[in-house]
Design an enzyme around this catalytic site. Structure first.
Site, PDB file in Angstrom:
ATOM      1  N   TRP A 102      80.234  31.618 -21.076  1.00  0.00           N
ATOM      2  CA  TRP A 102      79.521  30.617 -20.287  1.00  0.00           C
ATOM      3  C   TRP A 102      78.716  31.229 -19.154  1.00  0.00           C
ATOM      4  O   TRP A 102      77.579  30.811 -18.899  1.00  0.00           O
ATOM      5  CB  TRP A 102      80.484  29.540 -19.784  1.00  0.00           C
ATOM      6  CG  TRP A 102      80.866  28.615 -20.900  1.00  0.00           C
ATOM      7  CD1 TRP A 102      82.106  28.476 -21.465  1.00  0.00           C
ATOM      8  CD2 TRP A 102      80.009  27.739 -21.647  1.00  0.00           C
ATOM      9  NE1 TRP A 102      82.071  27.565 -22.487  1.00  0.00           N
ATOM     10  CE2 TRP A 102      80.786  27.095 -22.624  1.00  0.00           C
ATOM     11  CE3 TRP A 102      78.648  27.441 -21.583  1.00  0.00           C
ATOM     12  CZ2 TRP A 102      80.261  26.177 -23.523  1.00  0.00           C
ATOM     13  CZ3 TRP A 102      78.118  26.526 -22.491  1.00  0.00           C
ATOM     14  CH2 TRP A 102      78.918  25.902 -23.444  1.00  0.00           C
ATOM     15  N   ASP A 173      80.540  27.866 -11.404  1.00  0.00           N
ATOM     16  CA  ASP A 173      80.663  26.949 -12.542  1.00  0.00           C
ATOM     17  C   ASP A 173      82.154  26.693 -12.764  1.00  0.00           C
ATOM     18  O   ASP A 173      82.845  27.504 -13.365  1.00  0.00           O
ATOM     19  CB  ASP A 173      80.021  27.583 -13.787  1.00  0.00           C
ATOM     20  CG  ASP A 173      80.247  26.732 -15.041  1.00  0.00           C
ATOM     21  OD1 ASP A 173      80.882  25.655 -14.937  1.00  0.00           O
ATOM     22  OD2 ASP A 173      79.795  27.162 -16.126  1.00  0.00           O
ATOM     23  N   LYS A 197      86.546  18.079 -19.153  1.00  0.00           N
ATOM     24  CA  LYS A 197      87.839  18.783 -19.233  1.00  0.00           C
ATOM     25  C   LYS A 197      88.830  18.153 -18.246  1.00  0.00           C
ATOM     26  O   LYS A 197      89.772  17.489 -18.652  1.00  0.00           O
ATOM     27  CB  LYS A 197      87.672  20.279 -18.970  1.00  0.00           C
ATOM     28  CG  LYS A 197      86.854  20.965 -20.071  1.00  0.00           C
ATOM     29  CD  LYS A 197      85.708  21.664 -19.486  1.00  0.00           C
ATOM     30  CE  LYS A 197      84.673  22.226 -20.411  1.00  0.00           C
ATOM     31  NZ  LYS A 197      84.872  22.360 -21.812  1.00  0.00           N
TER      32      LYS A 197
END
Ligand code: PLP
Length: 361
Positions: A102, A173, A197
Site C-alpha cells: 500500500w 495511511d 476495516k
C-alpha cells in the site's frame, strides 16, 4: 445458523451489536418510517448523527482542536491523490517510506503530482521481512510531507515507531490500523483511513488534518477532494456517503461502550499473541515477518507444505472460518483480526489450525 468468523481484510467484519442496531433501524429510522439512506443529508436528524459521529471520533482519538475531521469519498486510494493535490505543488518533493504494497501504491500515485522520493524501504533481518527505521539525516527538510503506512494490510507488516521527520509534516495511511490502538494525533500533519476495516462500510474515508495544512490545494484539485471546501461545508460540500457515515457513527458508539482504543489495544494484543504463538510453536506453520514488525491486524502465515493450502481453506470454510486466503501477491493464508473480531474467533482459528496439523502433519 452455525457461527461464522469472517477474517476478511476488507470490507471486513463489523461488530455484531452494530449490525443488529443498523438492521433494526434499516427501514424505520428514528420512527420516520423511512431508512437513514432515504433522508436528506441537510435534514436536522442526519446533521445530528453526522456531528455526533465526528465528536465521538474526536474523543476516541483525542484529536486536538486545531485538526479538522473530514468524512470524504474515494476510500484509501482517493487520498493517495488528494494528499499530494492538497499538500504539494508540482515542483515540491514528497518523502515516502515503502514498507509494503500500500505504501508503494501511494508513491506511484504521488509521483503523478510531485517529486516523490523513497527514503526508506522494507528490508530483511534473520531471513524475515523487517522495516528499518530511517535516519533523520535522509529527510529533506524542504519536503512538503512525509508519507508512511504503519500497518500494511497485504503483507502483515507493522511498526510502532513514528518516522523521524524534523519539521516535515507526517502523513499516515492508517486504513487498516486506525482505532485499534492509541495514536498521538498531534505528532501528525494528516492521518487518513479508508473505512472498510475498523470504521464501517467501504467508500468512505476519514481524514484528520492539521488546520495550517488546509487551504493550499492546487487550482486543478477536484472540488470534492479539496480539504478546505470539505472543512468549510462540514464534509457536506456534495452529498456525502450518508449510510456509511451513519454506520461509522454506530461503530464509534460501540467502541466507546467497549472502553475506547485502550481497551481495543489490549484485546487486539491478546488476539494477535494467541495467533502468533500458534504459528511459532509449530513447524507446520510459518510467518515471514520479523517479530518486531508483525501486524496485530493482518496476520499472513504459510503452511510448510503449500500443496495443503486448498484443503486448509476448504476445511476452514466448512468450520465457519471465512476468507483466510492470503493476498495473491503473498500467497498462503491471511487472518485479518480487526477490532470487531472477538477473541473467540481467534481461538476457533487456532483450534482449527492445531487439528488440521494433527491430521495432516
Ligand atoms: N491503504 C491501505 C493500508 C489499505 O489497506 C487499503 C485497502 O485495503 C487502501 C489504502 C486502499 O483503500 P481503498 O480500497 O478504500 O481505496
Amino acid at each position: 445458523m452455525k457461527e461464522v468468523f469472517n477474517f476478511s481484510a476488507g470490507p471486513a467484519k463489523l461488530p455484531e451489536a452494530v449490525m443488529q442496531k443498523a438492521q433494526a433501524e434499516f427501514t424505520n429510522w428514528r420512527d420516520s418510517g423511512c431508512s437513514v439512506m432515504e433522508v436528506s443529508h441537510r435534514g436536522k436528524d442526519f446533521i445530528e448523527i453526522a456531528a455526533k459521529a465526528e465528536q465521538d471520533l474526536r474523543e476516541l482519538l483525542s484529536v486536538p482542536k486545531n485538526y479538522h475531521v473530514l468524512f470524504t469519498h474515494g476510500g484509501g486510494r482517493g487520498q493517495f491523490a488528494a494528499v499530494p493535490l492538497n499538500l504539494s505543488s508540482a515542483s515540491d518533493t514528497s518523502l515516502h517510506l515503502v514498507s509494503g504494497s500500500w505504501s508503494d501504491g501511494a508513491v506511484s500515485e504521488a509521483a503523478k503530482y510531485n517529486n516523490a522520493v523513497v527514503v526508506g524501504e522494507l528490508s530483511k533481518k534473520e531471513g524475515l521481512h523487517y522495516m528499518p527505521q530511517p535516519s533523520l539525516a535522509n529527510v529533506d527538510q524542504s519536503a512538503a510531507y512525509y508519507h508512511f503506512c504503519p500497518n500494511e494490510t497485504v503483507d502483515g507488516i507493522a511498526y510502532d515507531w513514528l518516522p523521524e521527520s524534523g519539521d516535515v509534516p507526517l502523513v499516515s495511511d492508517m486504513s487498516s490500523t486506525i482505532l485499534s490502538q492509541p495514536v498521538d494525533v498531534a505528532k501528525h500533519g494528516l492521518i487518513y483511513a479508508g473505512a472498510q476495516k475498523n470504521i464501517g462500510p467501504s467508500g468512505l474515508s476519514v481524514v484528520i488534518v492539521r488546520e495550517d495544512l488546509v487551504g493550499k490545494a492546487r487550482k486543478e484539485t477536484p472540488s470534492i477532494f479539496d480539504y478546505a471546501l470539505a472543512a468549510k461545508a462540514d464534509s457536506m460540500y456534495n452529498t456525502p456517503p450518508t449510510f456509511s457515515w451513519y454506520l461509522a457513527g454506530l461503530v464509534f458508539e460501540w467502541l466507546k461502550e467497549m472502553g475506547g482504543v485502550d481497551a481495543m489495544a489490549k484485546r487486539n494484543s491478546e488476539k494477535a499473541s494467541l495467533l502468533y504463538s500458534a504459528i511459532d510453536s509449530s513447524d507446520f506453520y510459518a510467518s515471514q515477518v520479523h517479530p518486531d514488525n508483525r501486524s496485530k491486524m493482518n496476520v499472513p502465515f504459510q503452511l510448510a507444505n503449500p500443496e495443503l493450502d486448498a484443503l486448509f481453506l476448504r476445511q476452514a470454510q466448512d468450520a465457519g472460518l471465512m476468507a483466510l486466503k492470503g493476498h495473491r501477491s503473498v500467497g498462503g493464508m491471511r487472518a485479518s483480526i480487526y477490532n470487531a473480531m472477538p477473541v473467540e474467533g481467534v481461538m476457533a482459528l487456532v483450534e482449527f489450525m492445531r487439528e488440521f496439523e494433527r491430521v495432516n502433519g
